[in-house]
Scaffold this motif. Structure first.
Motif, PDB file in Angstrom:
ATOM      1  N   ALA A  96      35.503  99.340  -1.175  1.00  0.00           N
ATOM      2  CA  ALA A  96      34.527  98.315  -1.566  1.00  0.00           C
ATOM      3  C   ALA A  96      34.681  97.053  -0.713  1.00  0.00           C
ATOM      4  O   ALA A  96      33.710  96.345  -0.448  1.00  0.00           O
ATOM      5  N   LYS A  97      35.888  96.784  -0.263  1.00  0.00           N
ATOM      6  CA  LYS A  97      36.115  95.584   0.547  1.00  0.00           C
ATOM      7  C   LYS A  97      35.310  95.623   1.848  1.00  0.00           C
ATOM      8  O   LYS A  97      34.978  94.581   2.401  1.00  0.00           O
ATOM      9  N   MET A 120      32.353  96.418   2.140  1.00  0.00           N
ATOM     10  CA  MET A 120      30.994  95.927   1.874  1.00  0.00           C
ATOM     11  C   MET A 120      30.959  94.413   2.037  1.00  0.00           C
ATOM     12  O   MET A 120      29.954  93.845   2.451  1.00  0.00           O
ATOM     13  N   ARG A 121      32.062  93.781   1.705  1.00  0.00           N
ATOM     14  CA  ARG A 121      32.138  92.330   1.895  1.00  0.00           C
ATOM     15  C   ARG A 121      32.461  91.979   3.350  1.00  0.00           C
ATOM     16  O   ARG A 121      31.812  91.134   3.958  1.00  0.00           O
ATOM     17  N   SER A 145      35.865  96.070  -8.545  1.00  0.00           N
ATOM     18  CA  SER A 145      37.132  95.908  -9.274  1.00  0.00           C
ATOM     19  C   SER A 145      37.121  96.703 -10.574  1.00  0.00           C
ATOM     20  O   SER A 145      38.162  96.863 -11.204  1.00  0.00           O
ATOM     21  N   TYR A 146      35.954  97.121 -10.987  1.00  0.00           N
ATOM     22  CA  TYR A 146      35.810  97.636 -12.355  1.00  0.00           C
ATOM     23  C   TYR A 146      35.678  99.154 -12.439  1.00  0.00           C
ATOM     24  O   TYR A 146      35.526  99.703 -13.521  1.00  0.00           O
ATOM     25  N   ASN A 152      39.771  83.049   0.391  1.00  0.00           N
ATOM     26  CA  ASN A 152      39.302  83.812  -0.770  1.00  0.00           C
ATOM     27  C   ASN A 152      39.291  82.990  -2.055  1.00  0.00           C
ATOM     28  O   ASN A 152      39.223  83.551  -3.131  1.00  0.00           O
ATOM     29  N   ASN A 160      44.198  88.645  -2.448  1.00  0.00           N
ATOM     30  CA  ASN A 160      43.582  89.623  -3.339  1.00  0.00           C
ATOM     31  C   ASN A 160      43.860  89.356  -4.820  1.00  0.00           C
ATOM     32  O   ASN A 160      43.518  90.180  -5.670  1.00  0.00           O
ATOM     33  N   TYR A 206      41.198  90.107  -7.616  1.00  0.00           N
ATOM     34  CA  TYR A 206      40.805  91.493  -7.912  1.00  0.00           C
ATOM     35  C   TYR A 206      41.748  92.118  -8.934  1.00  0.00           C
ATOM     36  O   TYR A 206      41.381  93.041  -9.653  1.00  0.00           O
ATOM     37  N   ASP A 251      30.449  87.447  -8.394  1.00  0.00           N
ATOM     38  CA  ASP A 251      31.550  87.510  -9.351  1.00  0.00           C
ATOM     39  C   ASP A 251      32.886  87.245  -8.653  1.00  0.00           C
ATOM     40  O   ASP A 251      33.280  87.993  -7.768  1.00  0.00           O
ATOM     41  N   LEU A 265      35.801  87.885  -9.439  1.00  0.00           N
ATOM     42  CA  LEU A 265      36.838  88.893  -9.629  1.00  0.00           C
ATOM     43  C   LEU A 265      36.522  90.216  -8.927  1.00  0.00           C
ATOM     44  O   LEU A 265      37.277  91.178  -9.043  1.00  0.00           O
ATOM     45  N   ASP A 266      35.392  90.265  -8.201  1.00  0.00           N
ATOM     46  CA  ASP A 266      35.026  91.506  -7.520  1.00  0.00           C
ATOM     47  C   ASP A 266      35.230  91.364  -6.020  1.00  0.00           C
ATOM     48  O   ASP A 266      34.870  90.343  -5.426  1.00  0.00           O
ATOM     49  N   MET A 267      35.781  92.383  -5.409  1.00  0.00           N
ATOM     50  CA  MET A 267      36.109  92.294  -3.973  1.00  0.00           C
ATOM     51  C   MET A 267      34.867  92.301  -3.081  1.00  0.00           C
ATOM     52  O   MET A 267      34.987  92.016  -1.900  1.00  0.00           O
ATOM     53  N   LYS A 268      33.717  92.608  -3.612  1.00  0.00           N
ATOM     54  CA  LYS A 268      32.509  92.569  -2.768  1.00  0.00           C
ATOM     55  C   LYS A 268      31.987  91.141  -2.588  1.00  0.00           C
ATOM     56  O   LYS A 268      31.151  90.882  -1.743  1.00  0.00           O
ATOM     57  N   THR A 269      32.492  90.249  -3.413  1.00  0.00           N
ATOM     58  CA  THR A 269      32.004  88.877  -3.389  1.00  0.00           C
ATOM     59  C   THR A 269      32.541  88.123  -2.173  1.00  0.00           C
ATOM     60  O   THR A 269      33.725  88.202  -1.858  1.00  0.00           O
ATOM     61  N   ASP A 270      31.646  87.420  -1.522  1.00  0.00           N
ATOM     62  CA  ASP A 270      32.026  86.652  -0.347  1.00  0.00           C
ATOM     63  C   ASP A 270      32.163  85.181  -0.741  1.00  0.00           C
ATOM     64  O   ASP A 270      31.222  84.592  -1.284  1.00  0.00           O
ATOM     65  N   VAL A 271      33.302  84.621  -0.460  1.00  0.00           N
ATOM     66  CA  VAL A 271      33.492  83.201  -0.733  1.00  0.00           C
ATOM     67  C   VAL A 271      32.821  82.415   0.388  1.00  0.00           C
ATOM     68  O   VAL A 271      33.069  82.664   1.566  1.00  0.00           O
TER      69      VAL A 271
END
Lengths: 438, 463
Positions: A355-356, A358-359, A407-408, B137, B376, B379, B429, B431-437
């Motif tokens: 998933a990382k 994707m970011r 994460s879920y 992050n 991390n 996460y 979100d 807490l999700d690793m797809k989120t870009d700060v």
């Protein structure tokens, strides 16, 4: 173990024959151990993430005798099929881990000689190790168990399916191609350098590798000469002495082994590519490959994949230039990219590691998923067998609680060859085919 | 002792003055407008406005309710999530650069097991490349702790992950001290003839008890000395009494004269024992680390014997005694939840530990227990929520709970007026690793979103 190898057969590598024998044994054992050779299951009402042709909302997968027999929206199954309502949850292919050292009871490195291609990981495989279960509960169904990176040329890998609770041979992936581990960089030079032995530099590393390959070429020539003599009716011809090490390397040169190279630095990847070209063998993948982004064009041109970390870095000098965009940057240049664990811990949550991507770099959902399924299967050479939800492939599937690429995401049920090996809702360890104390 | 304390106070004050000066230098207020504010302390606010002024949060609320200062710089964060800077409750940031390169590591003094006089601030490397990578992050603050191979490896510092020097970054020196009791501290490596004391848990416990006793004796010695010195000073200033009691007090007077002649000599300083005193006096907090339930109970026993004030750390394999843990009424820095389960444990025994503690009313915080991978941290909180920890509590465990545990909740941990403007803007979100700060503010300042890694990325992307 190789004492049982028929010494009268001079031509084939002991390792090769032994592997073939194992697979035959595996097939026989599987029939005894496995839950059932026949199964018929319809998983319906799932968001099917195929990994090759997008997602199917309200999708179904029909499994027959361990294989995926149909995939689609409105499938009906014969009345004999067990129907599993996924309740709208996500369904993905089983995760494939293309770089693992689990279940080897610490026997990862025969670090006593920098060239040990005759080491067979099957001889160390501890099939009762709970690490196999931990990966399974994280959705991993197939793993490549590799020799470590202490040696420039390490041993020969095994491919397992995480059928925890079954016997050893029932866990081996039938018919998987043979892989051999090579290494480069800091590890070999540290291991042997600390003993004041060759290699202790990168010059030494590559010299050791070249030397071994040259010996293998000579060895092959000796055998070729002998074969020619026999063919010409020379009854006095004496066969050269058998050497397991050189037999294995000859198989590398003949292209019978997938070469998996532990390699961090870009310059070393280029050297390895050049050496493979010089000696006429093909590289399957660079493992770790944290600097692949610097030479992605060259990797793509050579057809070499990478099995890399998503964001692990800085643990050693040769991991200092690691960046989390590596996987996607290399993929965009046309490199086969897999995210692998190389860790008992990451093996339990490879979905999050994927998933990382994707970011970092903006991989699409399917691209991210492929990095832990189809692309990883390609690295191992089993991409026609597992790694996607397509008709004809092994029914290795995961139903997820939550969205898997986040994460879920937590595996709810894991199927291998159509049978459930992990079910989160079950008490105890959550494994139908395993009982403590068995 | 007194001398050391006052110099520490002095440094803190100097640091504070410097920070105030820097904050004052900041001119225009910054307004983040249109985002979803996760305040942590008082819920989420859709279409919110957050005003940053003089390094602090000056206003926070719904767009309709917040007055925007006239000269403010407006930043549209529509579609973004805004949340307080994350706090990592245990890292080795600043103590390492490249793990395998020993010369870059300052984790632990392995020569002895009792090393309370080691201070991570003496090693903290402000220019570490790991620090920008971590704050990239959204992690703005961290507790820096020494390694865990010693029973008492030294004292932690609370840092802010930006600053020109360690002086600026070390917000609270010697904030707490780890006490590790996990078996890892035993000197039992190698063959028997190579082992040294303490090679067992019995040895570790006995050694620790002796250290505490020695420190108490030491404190007593100093107290006795102070008393003597006081008497001496008193005797010097008061002219000797010429009373009728002269005869009666003859003996005493002689002693007084003696005291006047010879000032008492102070005991020798012992930095190690001195370092233990604030902890034995309950003035500072012990971070009590154990993994398995047997070790945990021994460690708690040791702490209680000496009346230590403590929080728990790790307790990763103590599932069987969670009610006991709850009865201690102390917070737990839990995990890391990625710790491998023991062979006898279910696969999710450690993943679900935060939820199990929360259910029992225990305040929890998360820590990365890492350096390169500290980024991390969020996460881990997200993953814990997949195993039953309520989402809000997961976020709280890396913000407000942590701030409360470390005694900095008046300044950090939530989006509230008056708190330090450590604020993160991200596209989803936290807490999700797809989120870009997208942007990090520390003390109200926009932190450049570049790291060694983004520079390499750009270099090889042809940018």
């Amino acid at each position: 173990m190789f004492l049982r190898f028929p010494l009268s057969d001079r031509r084939f590598a002991a390792s090769a024959l032994f592997s073939l024998a194992l697979i035959a044994v595996a097939a026989a054992a599987a029939a005894q151990d496995a839950p059932s050779a026949h199964n018929e299951v319809l998983i319906k009402n799932a968001v099917v993430m195929t990994a090759t042709h997008g997602n199917i909302q309200n999708g179904s997968v029909y499994i027959k005798d361990g294989k995926i027999a149909a995939v689609g929206k409105d499938l009906s199954a014969p009345a004999s099929a067990t129907v599993i309502d996924a309740g709208g949850k996500y369904l993905t292919p089983g995760i494939v881990d293309s770089h693992s050292h689990i279940a080897l009871d610490g026997d990862v490195n025969e670090a006593t000689n920098p060239v040990t291609p005759q080491m067979m990981m099957i001889d160390a495989f501890d099939y009762q190790d709970k690490e196999i279960y931990h990966g399974l509960a994280g959705g991993v169904t197939t793993s490549l168990l590799l020799h470590g990176s202490a040696n420039m040329i390490g041993g020969q890998a095994i491919v397992i399916k995480h059928k925890y609770g079954l016997g050893r041979d029932a866990m081996l992936f039938p018919g998987a191609p043979r892989s051999i581990k090579f290494a480069s960089g800091e590890n070999p030079k540290r291991v042997y350098g600390s003993k004041d032995q060759l290699p202790s530099t990168r010059m030494g590393n590559f010299e050791v590798q070249r030397e071994a390959l040259v010996q293998a070429q000579d060895y092959m020539r000796e055998w070729d000469a002998y074969d020619a003599k026999v063919k010409n009716g020379d009854k006095d011809a004496t066969p050269p002495k058998h050497d397991l090490k050189l037999d294995a390397l000859a198989d590398v040169l003949r292209g019978k082994l997938l070469v998996q190279i532990h390699c961090y630095r870009a310059d070393e990847m280029l050297t390895e590519i050049a050496m493979a070209k010089e000696f006429g063998y093909k590289l399957r993948a660079f493992h770790h490959a944290l600097e692949a982004y610097k030479v992605a064009d060259q990797l793509a041109a050579a057809g070499v994949g990478i099995a890399t970390f998503s964001d692990w870095w800085g643990f050693k000098q040769e991991a200092w230039d690691a960046i989390p965009w590596n996987a996607v940057m290399a993929m965009r240049k046309g490199v086969h990219v897999a995210i692998k664990s190389d860790s008992e811990d990451f093996a339990r949550r490879l979905n999050q590691e994927a998933a990382k991507t994707m970011r970092y770099g903006g991989a699409t959902e399917q691209e991210a998923l492929q990095m832990i399924t189809l692309n990883a299967a390609w690295i191992i050479g089993v991409e026609d067998r597992v790694g996607s939800i397509d008709v004809g492939k092994d029914a290795d599937l995961v139903i997820w609680d939550g969205y898997p690429l986040s994460s879920y995401g937590v595996p709810n049920r894991v199927f291998i060859d159509g049978d459930v090996y992990f079910d989160r809702s079950l008490p105890g360890f959550g494994m139908p085919h395993y009982k403590e104390g068995m | 002792m007194r001398r050391i304390n006052s110099s520490q106070v002095y440094r803190l004050v100097a640091c504070f003055v410097l920070l105030c000066a820097m904050a004052a230098a900041q001119q225009k207020p910054i307004v983040l407008r249109g985002g979803k504010l996760l305040t942590v302390s008082h819920g989420a606010i859709e279409n919110g406005v957050l005003v940053i002024e003089n390094g602090k949060i000056a206003a926070v609320g719904a767009a309709s309710s917040v007055k925007i200062p006239k000269d403010a710089r407006l930043i549209d964060v529509t579609g973004m999530t805004v949340y307080p800077g994350l706090i990592d409750s245990e890292t080795q940031l600043g103590l390492t650069e490249i793990s395998a390169e020993e010369m870059t590591n300052d984790f632990i003094e392995p020569s002895e097991e009792i090393m309370p006089h080691m201070h991570v601030y003496d090693a903290f490397h402000a220019e570490s490349e790991l620090i920008p990578v971590t704050r990239y992050n959204g992690i703005t603050n961290a507790v820096v702790a020494p390694g865990s191979r010693d029973t008492l490896p030294g004292q932690d510092s609370f840092v802010q992950l930006v600053g020109k020097s360690s002086e600026e970054m070390l917000l609270i020196r010697d904030i707490a001290m780890p006490l590790n009791f996990s078996g890892e501290q035993r000197r039992n490596q190698g063959p028997f003839d190579r082992r040294k004391f303490p090679s067992t848990r019995m040895g570790l416990a006995a050694q620790l008890r002796q250290a505490f006793l020695d420190a108490q004796d030491y404190a007593q010695k100093w107290a006795d000395y102070e008393k003597k010195r006081e008497d001496y000073e008193k005797g010097k200033s008061e002219p000797s009494a010429k009373s009728e009691d002269k005869e009666k007090d003859k003996g005493k007077e002689d002693k007084d004269k003696e005291a006047k002649k010879q000032p008492p000599s102070p005991p020798k300083h012992d930095l190690k024992l001195e370092a233990l005193l604030p902890y034995l006096q309950g003035k500072k907090m012990i971070v009590l680390a154990a993994d398995e339930s047997n070790d945990l109970q021994v460690a708690v026993g040791l702490a209680k014997e000496s009346n230590l004030k403590f929080v728990l750390n790790h307790i990763s394999h103590s599932q069987s005694v969670l009610d006991y843990v709850a009865s201690l009424k102390v917070p737990v820095i839990v995990g890391p939840i990625y710790e491998d389960p023991k062979p006898y444990e279910r696969y999710d025994a450690v993943y679900s530990l935060p939820a199990e503690l929360y259910k029992r009313g225990v305040k929890i915080a998360f820590a990365s227990y890492d350096s390169h991978n500290s980024r991390n941290l969020p996460y881990q909180a997200g993953f814990a929520s997949a195993f039953g920890l309520p989402y809000d509590e997961a976020l709280r465990a890396i913000t407000l709970n942590a701030a409360e545990i470390w005694g900095v909740a008046d300044k950090l941990g939530s989006l509230d007026v008056g708190k330090t403007a450590n604020v993160v803007v991200a596209n989803g979100d936290p807490l999700d690793m797809k989120t870009d700060v997208k942007q990090v503010f520390i003390e109200g300042k926009e932190i450049p979103m570049t790291t060694r890694q983004t520079r390499l990325r750009d270099q090889y992307s042809g940018q």
